[in-house]
Design a protein around this motif. Structure first.
Motif, PDB file in Angstrom:
ATOM      1  N   VAL A  36       2.387  -1.279   4.655  1.00 51.52           N
ATOM      2  CA  VAL A  36       1.275  -2.209   4.824  1.00 51.52           C
ATOM      3  C   VAL A  36       1.192  -3.093   3.583  1.00 51.52           C
ATOM      4  CG1 VAL A  36      -1.238  -2.384   5.019  1.00 51.52           C
ATOM      5  CG2 VAL A  36       0.003  -0.657   6.343  1.00 51.52           C
TER       6      VAL A  36
ATOM      7  N   VAL B 175      -4.669  -1.432  -2.787  1.00 53.16           N
ATOM      8  CA  VAL B 175      -5.564  -0.627  -1.955  1.00 53.16           C
ATOM      9  C   VAL B 175      -5.698   0.777  -2.518  1.00 53.16           C
ATOM     10  CG1 VAL B 175      -5.764   0.499   0.280  1.00 53.16           C
ATOM     11  CG2 VAL B 175      -5.136  -1.883   0.159  1.00 53.16           C
TER      12      VAL B 175
ATOM     13  N   TRP C   2      -8.102   0.799   7.465  1.00 52.18           N
ATOM     14  CA  TRP C   2      -7.473  -0.268   6.705  1.00 52.18           C
ATOM     15  C   TRP C   2      -8.316  -1.539   6.807  1.00 52.18           C
ATOM     16  CZ3 TRP C   2      -3.450   0.584   3.589  1.00 52.18           C
ATOM     17  CH2 TRP C   2      -2.672   1.738   3.814  1.00 52.18           C
ATOM     18  N   PRO C   3      -8.185  -2.427   5.798  1.00 52.37           N
ATOM     19  CA  PRO C   3      -8.829  -3.733   5.947  1.00 52.37           C
ATOM     20  C   PRO C   3      -8.286  -4.443   7.190  1.00 52.37           C
ATOM     21  CG  PRO C   3      -7.968  -3.449   3.713  1.00 52.37           C
ATOM     22  CD  PRO C   3      -7.476  -2.288   4.527  1.00 52.37           C
TER      23      PRO C   3
ATOM     24  N   ILE D 127      -4.739  -6.925   7.042  1.00 50.92           N
ATOM     25  CA  ILE D 127      -3.461  -6.425   6.522  1.00 50.92           C
ATOM     26  C   ILE D 127      -2.292  -7.058   7.288  1.00 50.92           C
ATOM     27  CG2 ILE D 127      -4.345  -4.209   5.732  1.00 50.92           C
ATOM     28  CD1 ILE D 127      -3.191  -2.996   8.353  1.00 50.92           C
TER      29      ILE D 127
ATOM     30  N   THR E 256      -1.075  -5.714   1.544  1.00 51.31           N
ATOM     31  CA  THR E 256      -2.498  -6.052   1.465  1.00 51.31           C
ATOM     32  C   THR E 256      -2.730  -7.155   0.440  1.00 51.31           C
ATOM     33  OG1 THR E 256      -2.879  -4.359  -0.209  1.00 51.31           O
ATOM     34  CG2 THR E 256      -3.204  -3.702   2.076  1.00 51.31           C
ATOM     35  N   ARG E 257      -3.872  -7.782   0.606  1.00 49.51           N
ATOM     36  CA  ARG E 257      -4.278  -8.885  -0.277  1.00 49.51           C
ATOM     37  C   ARG E 257      -4.484  -8.381  -1.709  1.00 49.51           C
ATOM     38  NH1 ARG E 257      -7.857 -13.473   1.018  1.00 49.51           N
ATOM     39  NH2 ARG E 257      -7.813 -12.792   3.171  1.00 49.51           N
TER      40      ARG E 257
ATOM     41  N   ALA F  23       0.864  -1.182   0.000  1.00 48.74           N
ATOM     42  CA  ALA F  23       0.000   0.000   0.000  1.00 48.74           C
ATOM     43  C   ALA F  23       0.900   1.231   0.000  1.00 48.74           C
ATOM     44  CB  ALA F  23      -0.888  -0.005   1.235  1.00 48.74           C
TER      45      ALA F  23
END
Lengths: 591, 156
Positions: free
Chosen positions: B85, B91, B103-104, B107, B87-88, B74
């Motif tokens: 970060v 973002v 944030w999700p 993370i 992330t999957r 991110a």
């Protein structure tokens, strides 16, 4: 009681108050203040002052006499070479115009406040305030076209929110900017005061801590003092700006952990949405708290029913003794209508039993209406805004239809329950969005842009709405062309995003915001060079808010005050008057 | 592990290159002696629920060990940072997210051995380092994280 000054004296005072480094007074000049509502008086001096020379008067009287207590003089605010005068929880009961004058012995500054009362007789028992976050005229028109359809030039049926007798244009600008955000905008509705971007329940002062700024009282606090029940339901995280504005006092809307505490302290009766991680103690895996406070446990101890699914929510609402409910249905935002009901994308696989906003509202009304003194309920369709930021038209339009379905249900409830509920439907701010025509896959043209139908070429789109007003398919051959006026670079696909919410732009390694390459190879996709900043701290990776007015429609007792052009902060006054929050006149003593 | 600790000269010298690092690690750090175990975002969790998440047995068994995880960087909150970060999915950071607030929940926070060189945020990257699980508040940024990969390197 009023300070009387000759015109010359006023002129002299004005000239002497002109230097750049003059005092700043909160509440600010031209503030409208509900009689009896609480606010923090703060005077910020440009340097260190001699306490003996400081005076703050209200219509010529010493402030300590007017407020019944003296303000505290902070010699060096936040350790800096500046003094401030601060009085928490002040209030003025007598309506009228007030001149507040602050002097440090050298310079003098004055501001004017208008303190207003309300009619003695309470017109409405309940108030339901609907906020479509970012809900703009383009969304409204699109929702009408998709859910009602057109025949012989006329819309086949009215939206519930269109079928209301009173309407006004609300202006949304704040103290700092012509463009607002959801925090500042909802704050105007829940306090009647104007503030700045990112702020909730406070004026934006120079205080270092986000929690130290001068506060103003919220709708929740006032309604609870009057013995009413209060609720806030949304499909955003419950700590997000719009629901938070019901209870919060912070300069920074992202203070989620503090906002959870403010919800708890407010004793709001019903709150529902997503955003559970900030309720969990940090030792619980999945928590976003930085302390060990277990707010789930605290809410339960305070008598709240807890619902984490739609099934649990319905059961709690049906329990005749349930008067308080905490509903948390997702770790993040609750999924929007298109994903929840049709596509099953987003986080639906992880959270398969989430309520929509209509169901949340229905449960909230059941619970809140158990209070005989009436209720105030804020209902937010939050993702109209979020999907407009992500430039995902269909998702934004579906959540507009969901908002209208909630309005319809509220109108039906109000009609069946005494016609004494004031219903207000509005947005907090707008997005630069427009319906400009249709896209027709069956057009013989090769390029997608030449399949766009404009004027008579737009024709009538192919959507078939179901009983809830949602089109059963969004990927119809002739579909709406809904555009965004302010964008980052992005790939225009001319199609709905069936695989999940659109992510238009992403930063590259050089820090420049560029179009998301994920969409590059979709057949027909075209790179659109954006018109928003793509470098620096304000580089935009998504659509943005616009400063256009928003529409307020209203019905029920007190709705007649909604007309013409109004400030967004005037909406608070409409509610305060309908509920007679500050009764004046003969009957006032009986309230 | 804090940012201060990772910036000590010894740690800097240690991060000569990935190959040198790995061979030195074989000698010096028993927990990194094995090739990094490959983890996935899906494989981190047994379940994600409103009242908490449950880590997978495998993730818990790899605590303190060298892991490799693929995801998207991110955009860093601050330049010249040592943490970012992961992330999957890429973002789209909201303009008002100055903290961990929005944030999700799934993370992974990565603390690098060296100052971050931003990569293309649209390209999936792999990160290798030691897995930490449990709430931790960064003393410098205040950022709260649950899963971290520390002493990490971006390996492409």
């Amino acid at each position: 009681m009023r300070l009387t000054l000759s015109p010359l004296a006023v002129l002299v005072a004005a000239v002497f108050s002109l230097p750049a480094a003059a005092q700043t007074i909160y509440p600010i000049d031209r503030a409208d203040i509900l009689s009896g509502s609480r606010f923090d008086l703060k005077v910020e001096f440009p340097g260190i002052v001699d306490p003996a020379k400081v005076s703050v008067t209200i219509n010529g009287q010493d402030h300590a006499k007017v407020f019944g207590k003296p303000a505290e003089l902070v010699a060096r605010e936040d350790g800096k070479d500046v003094s401030s005068l601060l009085l928490r929880d002040a209030s003025i009961s007598k309506p009228g115009n007030y001149t507040v004058t602050a002097s440090d012995g050298t310079t003098t500054k004055s501001v004017e406040w208008t303190v207003y009362g309300t009619p003695a007789k309470r017109a409405a028992k309940n108030v339901i305030l609907f906020i479509g976050d970012g809900f703009s005229i383009g969304h409204r028109t699109a929702a009408r076209l998709l859910s009602k359809g057109v025949e012989n030039g006329k819309i086949k049926g009215k939206l519930a929110m269109d079928d209301m007798p009173y309407m006004a244009l609300l202006t949304t600008q704040g103290t700092d900017s012509i463009i607002t955000d959801s925090a500042n905008a909802a704050h105007a509705y829940t306090t009647g005061h104007k503030s700045c971007v990112n702020a909730l329940g406070v004026y934006c002062s120079r205080a270092a801590s986000t929690l130290d700024h001068p506060k103003v009282e919220t709708l929740t606090s006032i309604a609870k003092r009057k013995g009413m029940a209060v609720g806030a339901v949304t499909n955003s995280e419950i700590e997000d700006a719009t629901p938070a504005a019901m209870v919060a006092h912070t300069r920074r809307r992202s203070d989620f952990n503090d906002i959870v505490k403010m919800f708890y302290d407010s004793k709001i009766d019903v709150m529902m949405g997503g955003g559970s991680p900030n309720f969990l103690p940090k030792s619980t895996a999945g928590s976003k708290r930085s302390d060990e406070v277990d707010y789930i446990g605290l809410f339960k101890q305070a008598g709240y029913a807890l619902a984490t699914t739609k099934t649990e929510m319905l059961a709690a609402a049906d329990g005749a003794k349930t008067t308080r409910l905490l509903g948390l249905y997702n770790t993040s935002n609750v999924d929007g209508a298109l994903d929840l009901k049709f596509l099953k994308k987003g986080s639906v696989a992880k959270f398969p039993d989430q309520p929509d906003v209509v169901e949340e509202m229905d449960a909230a009304i059941k619970i809140l209406s158990r209070n005989k003194n009436g209720f105030v309920l804020m209902v937010e369709s939050a993702r109209i805004d979020k999907y407009s930021h992500s430039m995902d038209p269909e998702r934004a339009i579906f959540d507009t239809i969901m908002l209208d379905n909630a309005v319809k249900k509220a109108k039906d409830w109000a009609k069946a329950n005494g016609n004494n509920t004031l219903i207000l439907v509005t947005a907090d701010h707008s997005h630069p969005v427009s319906v400009i025509g249709t896209v027709d896959d069956n057009s013989p043209e090769a390029e997608m842009r030449n399949k766009v139908g404009i004027y008579e070429g737009a024709g009538i789109p192919d959507y078939q709405p179901n009983d809830e007003g949602y089109p059963v398919s969004v990927d119809v051959p002739r579909r709406l062309r809904f555009v965004f006026g302010a964008t980052p670079d992005y790939y225009d696909t001319f199609r709905p995003f069936l695989d999940g919410e659109f992510v238009p732009a992403i930063k590259n390694a050089d820090g420049v915001m560029v179009a998301n390459e994920k969409y590059k190879d979709i057949p027909g996709a075209v790179l659109r060079v954006g018109n928003l900043p793509n470098k620096g701290s304000r580089a935009a990776n998504q659509g943005i808010h616009s400063g256009d007015d928003v529409i307020l429609t209203a019905m029920g007792p007190g709705a007649e005050r909604v007309r013409g052009q109004m400030e967004n902060s005037d909406l608070f006054r409409v509610i305060a008057e309908a509920l007679s929050f500050a009764p004046q006149g003969k009957a006032a003593g009986k309230q | 592990m804090t940012e201060t600790a990772t910036s000590e000269p010894a740690a800097e010298a240690f991060a000569l290159s990935r190959r040198t690092f790995l061979s030195l690690a074989l000698l010096a750090v028993p927990t990194l002696a094995h090739a990094a175990e490959v983890l996935t975002f899906d494989g981190l969790y047994k379940s994600i629920g409103v009242l908490g998440i449950k880590y997978s047995d495998r993730a818990l068994s790899l605590k303190g060990q060298a892991v490799r995880l693929r995801g998207f960087m991110a955009p860093p909150l601050k330049p010249e940072s040592k943490f970012f970060v992961l992330t999957r999915e890429p973002v789209a950071v909201c303009p008002f997210c100055a903290s961990d607030a929005e944030w999700p929940v799934d993370i992974v926070v990565v603390y690098l051995r060296k100052t971050l060189v931003p990569v293309d945020f649209q390209q999936r990257i792999a990160v290798e380092g030691r897995l930490e699980i449990g709430s931790w508040t960064d003393p410098q940024s205040g950022f709260v994280s649950q899963v971290r990969i520390v002493d990490a390197d971006i390996i492409g």
